[in-house]
Motif scaffolding. Structure first.
Motif, PDB file in Angstrom:
ATOM      1  N   ASP A  63       0.981  -1.514  -0.232  1.00  7.70           N
ATOM      2  CA  ASP A  63       0.094   0.082  -0.224  1.00  7.70           C
ATOM      3  C   ASP A  63       0.733   1.332   0.378  1.00  7.70           C
ATOM      4  O   ASP A  63       1.422   1.760   0.864  1.00  7.70           O
ATOM      5  CB  ASP A  63      -1.441   0.017   1.346  1.00  7.70           C
ATOM      6  N   ASP A  65       0.246   4.145   0.168  1.00 10.21           N
ATOM      7  CA  ASP A  65      -0.342   5.364   1.344  1.00 10.21           C
ATOM      8  C   ASP A  65      -0.084   4.724   3.073  1.00 10.21           C
ATOM      9  O   ASP A  65      -0.245   5.523   3.812  1.00 10.21           O
ATOM     10  CB  ASP A  65      -1.642   5.664   1.249  1.00 10.21           C
ATOM     11  N   ASP A  66       1.161   3.573   2.883  1.00 10.01           N
ATOM     12  CA  ASP A  66       0.876   3.318   4.022  1.00 10.01           C
ATOM     13  C   ASP A  66       2.342   2.536   4.575  1.00 10.01           C
ATOM     14  O   ASP A  66       3.089   1.300   3.727  1.00 10.01           O
ATOM     15  CB  ASP A  66      -0.374   2.168   4.325  1.00 10.01           C
ATOM     16  N   CYS A 104       7.717   4.581   0.495  1.00 11.47           N
ATOM     17  CA  CYS A 104       8.516   5.688   1.462  1.00 11.47           C
ATOM     18  C   CYS A 104      10.200   5.472   2.103  1.00 11.47           C
ATOM     19  O   CYS A 104      10.615   6.547   2.142  1.00 11.47           O
ATOM     20  CB  CYS A 104       7.834   4.789   2.459  1.00 11.47           C
TER      21      CYS A 104
END
Length: 210
Positions: A63, A65-66, A104
């Motif tokens: 994910d 976004d995570d 990330c």
């Protein structure tokens, strides 16, 4: 027909034998002269994200976004990248566009070196290792474009992405935190590998360059 099949099989076996005998890519440590060259600009600098915590592998699916679903920078890795950021700016290397993978660990590396808001996330620099061949194609194409497009003197283009992405375009798997120096062809048709600056090489390089 059988002869044609045997002939094609022979070609495949020869190709596989050739590949198995190919020597692994050996990076060249950057020299003071090469550091001076990138100070004058016209290069692409590919930075593999900082060292990560391998005890927390990427989940499937990831994910974007995570960050908890992704292999993170380790605490030691963050410290290493802060030191590299200091050395990079101490080296007075000019840069313009900074592009980062959407993972990330990549954009956090970009933020450490270039500051929050000092980079642009490009979805087509995504980590390719877990992708299918067809999913990889736009990422490989974008990476080749960014590595091959000429850069004006006085500036350098920065890419912050992943080791497997470099494997796809030049069979080179740089260690985490490595800066890879690339020279685009003047006509945009491709690029040449110049040298690498691995994390432990910065201090010696700057000392010998002064």
């Amino acid at each position: 027909m059988k002869q044609q099949v045997h002939w094609l099989l022979g070609l495949v076996l020869v190709a596989l034998a050739t590949l198995s005998q190919a020597e692994p890519f050996t990076p060249s440590p950057a020299t003071p002269a090469q550091l001076q060259a990138i100070r004058e600009g016209g290069y692409v600098l590919f930075i593999r994200h900082g060292p990560t915590d391998t005890s927390q592998p990427d989940q499937v699916p990831i994910d974007l976004d995570d960050c908890s679903t992704q292999r993170p920078l380790s605490d030691a890795g963050r410290d290493i990248m802060r030191d590299i950021a200091h050395q990079f700016h101490l080296a007075d290397i000019p840069f313009g566009e900074v592009y980062s993978s959407p993972m990330c660990r990549a954009y956090q590396t970009a933020a450490i070196i270039f500051g929050d808001g000092g980079y642009r996330v490009d979805p087509n620099l995504m980590y390719v290792a877990a992708l299918t061949s067809s999913e990889k194609q736009p990422i490989i194409a974008r990476t080749l474009e960014l590595l091959s497009t000429p850069v004006e003197r006085g500036s350098n283009r920065i890419l912050v992405a992943h080791g497997p992405n470099m494997v796809e375009v030049m069979e080179y798997f740089p260690v985490e935190g490595t800066l890879v120096i690339i020279r685009p062809h003047a006509d945009g048709s491709g690029f040449d590998y110049v040298a690498s600056i691995e994390p432990g090489h910065w201090a010696h390089l700057l000392k010998t360059a002064d």
